[in-house]
Design a protein around this motif. Structure first.
Motif, PDB file in Angstrom:
ATOM      1  N   ALA A 145       0.459   3.656  -4.912  1.00 20.79           N
ATOM      2  CA  ALA A 145      -0.719   2.813  -5.135  1.00 20.79           C
ATOM      3  C   ALA A 145      -1.973   3.381  -4.485  1.00 20.79           C
ATOM      4  O   ALA A 145      -3.053   2.813  -4.628  1.00 20.79           O
ATOM      5  N   GLY A 146      -1.852   4.462  -3.739  1.00 17.69           N
ATOM      6  CA  GLY A 146      -3.013   5.057  -3.087  1.00 17.69           C
ATOM      7  C   GLY A 146      -3.292   4.509  -1.708  1.00 17.69           C
ATOM      8  O   GLY A 146      -4.434   4.554  -1.233  1.00 17.69           O
ATOM      9  N   LYS A 147      -2.265   4.017  -1.016  1.00 21.23           N
ATOM     10  CA  LYS A 147      -2.475   3.444   0.319  1.00 21.23           C
ATOM     11  C   LYS A 147      -2.892   4.514   1.323  1.00 21.23           C
ATOM     12  O   LYS A 147      -3.825   4.321   2.098  1.00 21.23           O
ATOM     13  N   SER A 148      -2.183   5.647   1.323  1.00 23.72           N
ATOM     14  CA  SER A 148      -2.540   6.716   2.257  1.00 23.72           C
ATOM     15  C   SER A 148      -3.912   7.297   1.936  1.00 23.72           C
ATOM     16  O   SER A 148      -4.674   7.665   2.836  1.00 23.72           O
ATOM     17  N   THR A 149      -4.251   7.368   0.662  1.00 25.69           N
ATOM     18  CA  THR A 149      -5.575   7.846   0.267  1.00 25.69           C
ATOM     19  C   THR A 149      -6.652   6.905   0.783  1.00 25.69           C
ATOM     20  O   THR A 149      -7.687   7.347   1.302  1.00 25.69           O
ATOM     21  N   ALA A 150      -6.426   5.602   0.650  1.00 23.37           N
ATOM     22  CA  ALA A 150      -7.387   4.627   1.161  1.00 23.37           C
ATOM     23  C   ALA A 150      -7.504   4.720   2.681  1.00 23.37           C
ATOM     24  O   ALA A 150      -8.592   4.577   3.244  1.00 23.37           O
ATOM     25  N   LEU A 151      -6.378   4.974   3.346  1.00 20.08           N
ATOM     26  CA  LEU A 151      -6.391   5.121   4.808  1.00 20.08           C
ATOM     27  C   LEU A 151      -7.242   6.319   5.227  1.00 20.08           C
ATOM     28  O   LEU A 151      -8.110   6.212   6.098  1.00 20.08           O
ATOM     29  N   LEU A 152      -7.009   7.476   4.591  1.00 19.65           N
ATOM     30  CA  LEU A 152      -7.760   8.672   4.957  1.00 19.65           C
ATOM     31  C   LEU A 152      -9.232   8.546   4.592  1.00 19.65           C
ATOM     32  O   LEU A 152     -10.107   9.081   5.280  1.00 19.65           O
ATOM     33  N   ARG A 153      -9.531   7.838   3.519  1.00 24.24           N
ATOM     34  CA  ARG A 153     -10.932   7.610   3.160  1.00 24.24           C
ATOM     35  C   ARG A 153     -11.626   6.759   4.216  1.00 24.24           C
ATOM     36  O   ARG A 153     -12.776   7.015   4.595  1.00 24.24           O
ATOM     37  N   ARG A 154     -10.922   5.760   4.708  1.00 24.27           N
ATOM     38  CA  ARG A 154     -11.488   4.911   5.758  1.00 24.27           C
ATOM     39  C   ARG A 154     -11.648   5.697   7.057  1.00 24.27           C
ATOM     40  O   ARG A 154     -12.644   5.525   7.784  1.00 24.27           O
ATOM     41  N   VAL A 155     -10.688   6.571   7.359  1.00 27.79           N
ATOM     42  CA  VAL A 155     -10.789   7.409   8.552  1.00 27.79           C
ATOM     43  C   VAL A 155     -12.020   8.304   8.459  1.00 27.79           C
ATOM     44  O   VAL A 155     -12.786   8.445   9.425  1.00 27.79           O
ATOM     45  N   ALA A 156     -12.245   8.919   7.305  1.00 28.30           N
ATOM     46  CA  ALA A 156     -13.407   9.789   7.133  1.00 28.30           C
ATOM     47  C   ALA A 156     -14.706   9.009   7.289  1.00 28.30           C
ATOM     48  O   ALA A 156     -15.679   9.512   7.871  1.00 28.30           O
ATOM     49  N   GLU A 157     -14.725   7.784   6.796  1.00 24.19           N
ATOM     50  CA  GLU A 157     -15.926   6.949   6.918  1.00 24.19           C
ATOM     51  C   GLU A 157     -16.225   6.629   8.375  1.00 24.19           C
ATOM     52  O   GLU A 157     -17.385   6.693   8.815  1.00 24.19           O
ATOM     53  N   LEU A 158     -15.198   6.290   9.139  1.00 24.51           N
ATOM     54  CA  LEU A 158     -15.403   5.953  10.547  1.00 24.51           C
ATOM     55  C   LEU A 158     -15.767   7.189  11.369  1.00 24.51           C
ATOM     56  O   LEU A 158     -16.600   7.106  12.287  1.00 24.51           O
ATOM     57  N   GLU A 159     -15.164   8.311  11.058  1.00 27.63           N
ATOM     58  CA  GLU A 159     -15.508   9.537  11.783  1.00 27.63           C
ATOM     59  C   GLU A 159     -16.933   9.976  11.478  1.00 27.63           C
ATOM     60  O   GLU A 159     -17.618  10.525  12.350  1.00 27.63           O
ATOM     61  N   ALA A 160     -17.391   9.731  10.246  1.00 27.43           N
ATOM     62  CA  ALA A 160     -18.769  10.074   9.906  1.00 27.43           C
ATOM     63  C   ALA A 160     -19.762   9.249  10.719  1.00 27.43           C
ATOM     64  O   ALA A 160     -20.903   9.678  10.919  1.00 27.43           O
ATOM     65  N   SER A 186       5.658  17.422   8.528  1.00 25.53           N
ATOM     66  CA  SER A 186       6.093  16.591   9.649  1.00 25.53           C
ATOM     67  C   SER A 186       4.960  16.264  10.613  1.00 25.53           C
ATOM     68  O   SER A 186       5.083  15.334  11.404  1.00 25.53           O
ATOM     69  N   SER A 187       3.851  17.008  10.555  1.00 23.37           N
ATOM     70  CA  SER A 187       2.762  16.792  11.510  1.00 23.37           C
ATOM     71  C   SER A 187       1.444  16.417  10.846  1.00 23.37           C
ATOM     72  O   SER A 187       0.395  16.504  11.480  1.00 23.37           O
ATOM     73  N   SER A 188       1.485  15.993   9.599  1.00 21.42           N
ATOM     74  CA  SER A 188       0.266  15.610   8.881  1.00 21.42           C
ATOM     75  C   SER A 188       0.561  14.447   7.946  1.00 21.42           C
ATOM     76  O   SER A 188       1.688  14.299   7.456  1.00 21.42           O
ATOM     77  N   VAL A 189      -0.475  13.640   7.723  1.00 22.67           N
ATOM     78  CA  VAL A 189      -0.414  12.641   6.657  1.00 22.67           C
ATOM     79  C   VAL A 189      -0.807  13.341   5.372  1.00 22.67           C
ATOM     80  O   VAL A 189      -1.899  13.915   5.275  1.00 22.67           O
ATOM     81  N   VAL A 190       0.063  13.307   4.396  1.00 20.45           N
ATOM     82  CA  VAL A 190      -0.182  13.980   3.118  1.00 20.45           C
ATOM     83  C   VAL A 190      -0.040  12.949   2.013  1.00 20.45           C
ATOM     84  O   VAL A 190       0.974  12.253   1.927  1.00 20.45           O
ATOM     85  N   THR A 191      -1.043  12.841   1.172  1.00 16.81           N
ATOM     86  CA  THR A 191      -1.001  11.890   0.072  1.00 16.81           C
ATOM     87  C   THR A 191      -0.296  12.510  -1.126  1.00 16.81           C
ATOM     88  O   THR A 191      -0.081  13.729  -1.194  1.00 16.81           O
ATOM     89  N   LYS A 244      -9.744  -2.028  20.313  1.00 18.34           N
ATOM     90  CA  LYS A 244      -9.553  -0.937  19.356  1.00 18.34           C
ATOM     91  C   LYS A 244      -9.522  -1.481  17.931  1.00 18.34           C
ATOM     92  O   LYS A 244      -9.189  -2.647  17.699  1.00 18.34           O
ATOM     93  N   ARG A 245      -9.905  -0.614  17.016  1.00 16.12           N
ATOM     94  CA  ARG A 245      -9.848  -0.935  15.591  1.00 16.12           C
ATOM     95  C   ARG A 245      -8.594  -0.313  15.008  1.00 16.12           C
ATOM     96  O   ARG A 245      -8.370   0.892  15.132  1.00 16.12           O
ATOM     97  N   LEU A 246      -7.733  -1.124  14.385  1.00 20.68           N
ATOM     98  CA  LEU A 246      -6.503  -0.642  13.781  1.00 20.68           C
ATOM     99  C   LEU A 246      -6.659  -0.627  12.264  1.00 20.68           C
ATOM    100  O   LEU A 246      -7.082  -1.629  11.669  1.00 20.68           O
ATOM    101  N   VAL A 247      -6.344   0.503  11.654  1.00 24.78           N
ATOM    102  CA  VAL A 247      -6.356   0.636  10.196  1.00 24.78           C
ATOM    103  C   VAL A 247      -4.943   1.000   9.774  1.00 24.78           C
ATOM    104  O   VAL A 247      -4.428   2.057  10.153  1.00 24.78           O
ATOM    105  N   LEU A 248      -4.302   0.126   9.010  1.00 28.16           N
ATOM    106  CA  LEU A 248      -2.889   0.292   8.662  1.00 28.16           C
ATOM    107  C   LEU A 248      -2.723   0.478   7.164  1.00 28.16           C
ATOM    108  O   LEU A 248      -3.442  -0.130   6.367  1.00 28.16           O
ATOM    109  N   ALA A 249      -1.748   1.281   6.804  1.00 31.14           N
ATOM    110  CA  ALA A 249      -1.350   1.446   5.405  1.00 31.14           C
ATOM    111  C   ALA A 249       0.164   1.390   5.348  1.00 31.14           C
ATOM    112  O   ALA A 249       0.849   2.084   6.114  1.00 31.14           O
TER     113      ALA A 249
END
Length: 319
Positions: free
Chosen positions: A127-142, A160-165, A220-225
């Motif tokens: 459904a694109g949950k991990s994609t939405a998570l990484l998009r939100r991460v990029a927005e907050l880091e920006a 094993s050491s990365s989130v991959v969509t 802290k701000r928690l963003v979950l997928a």
């Protein structure tokens, strides 16, 4: 009537007549707004004086066609100071090279910390949950926030050491069996993380306690997928336990795999296990699960029931 001496030719006479007619129309158009501005009625004894000023206003309007009636009257001789229009503020760049900020308006300061809270992205597989998570991460880091990305060490499908969509997006992360283990692995850096993004949140057994404490007591701000249900449409981990305290919840949908084969675009709400494995906790991709709509889930899950009964039901939960 125009003086005969001015009518030297038919064309020039016509031009002069047109100009006179234009002035008459402009004078008539300005008469009503000037009367309202001066507070004069058509029968007022002071209207004669106002009429003279009206003539001056017409001339001013001809010099500056874009001028308003108030500005034209203000240019007339003897106009009261109260009738003069206030000066129009001109925008000025307080910060050259950046966004435009009007003089007198302070530039908004960037927040040094996001509001504490919990954001949740739910949905079935693909459904694109991990994609939405990484998009939100990029927005907050920006925006300048320090973000830590965490995923369950059980998820080793792509790396094993990365989130991959599923569509190939990749982001390095902490991989840990529990969120407490992530905190220990982060060590002294944990305090500097303003945002913690958790992928595959359904796999963490301490999800509820960790997120509630981090949001309520550590700012802290928690963003979950994560998945909200397993392949049997039952509760999955502790994701649903966080809904009452979540700031925002977004349920995403995929496209039904089997409706797509029928050239139909129907939202997929559920994850159907297509692998011959009855364990509820099973990490897999397109070879193991398929996103399906309600109709296909009911039809195809019924076909799997005899096979599940033969193998017995597991005690874990699906991936």
């Amino acid at each position: 009537m125009l003086p005969r001496a001015l009518c030297t030719s038919g064309s020039s006479c016509s031009s002069l007549r047109a100009a006179a007619a234009s002035r008459s129309r402009l004078r008539a158009a300005l008469a009503a707004p000037v009367r309202r501005l001066l507070g004069l009625g058509s029968g007022s004894s002071t209207w004669q004086c106002g009429s003279e000023r009206l003539g001056v206003a017409v001339a001013a309007q001809q010099r500056r066609p874009a001028a308003s009636a108030l500005e034209a009257v203000a240019e007339a001789d003897g106009a009261p100071e109260a009738l003069r229009p206030p000066p129009i503020p001109r925008p000025q760049l307080r910060y050259p090279g950046s966004h435009l900020h009007l003089a007198g308006q302070p530039r908004p300061l960037a927040a040094d910390h996001p509001h504490p809270g919990i954001e949740i992205f739910l949905g079935p597989m693909f459904a694109g949950k991990s994609t939405a998570l990484l998009r939100r991460v990029a927005e907050l880091e920006a925006k300048g926030f320090n973000v830590a990305v965490v995923k369950s060490s059980k998820d080793d499908r792509y790396c094993s050491s990365s989130v991959v969509t599923h569509n190939g997006l990749k982001r390095p992360c902490f991989a840990a069996p529990t969120l407490r283990a992530f905190r220990e692995a982060a060590g002294a850096d944990y305090a500097s993380f303003q945002v913690i993004a958790v992928d595959e949140a359904q796999f963490f057994p301490d999800l509820h306690d960790f997120c509630s404490h981090a949001a309520d007591h550590e700012d802290k701000r928690l963003v979950l997928a994560g998945l909200d249900g397993d392949f049997q449409r039952r509760r999955f981990g502790q994701v649903l336990d966080l809904l009452p305290m979540a700031d925002s919840v977004v349920k995403l949908t995929a496209h039904c795999k089997f409706c797509k084969q029928e050239h139909k675009h129907v939202p997929a709400l559920f994850s159907l296990r297509i692998a011959a494995d009855s364990r509820q906790e099973l990490v897999g991709g397109a070879d193991t699960y398929a996103p399906v709509c309600r109709r296909h889930y009911v039809q195809l899950a019924r076909l799997r029931q005899p096979d599940e009964q033969a193998h017995g039901s597991g005690s874990g939960e699906a991936a």
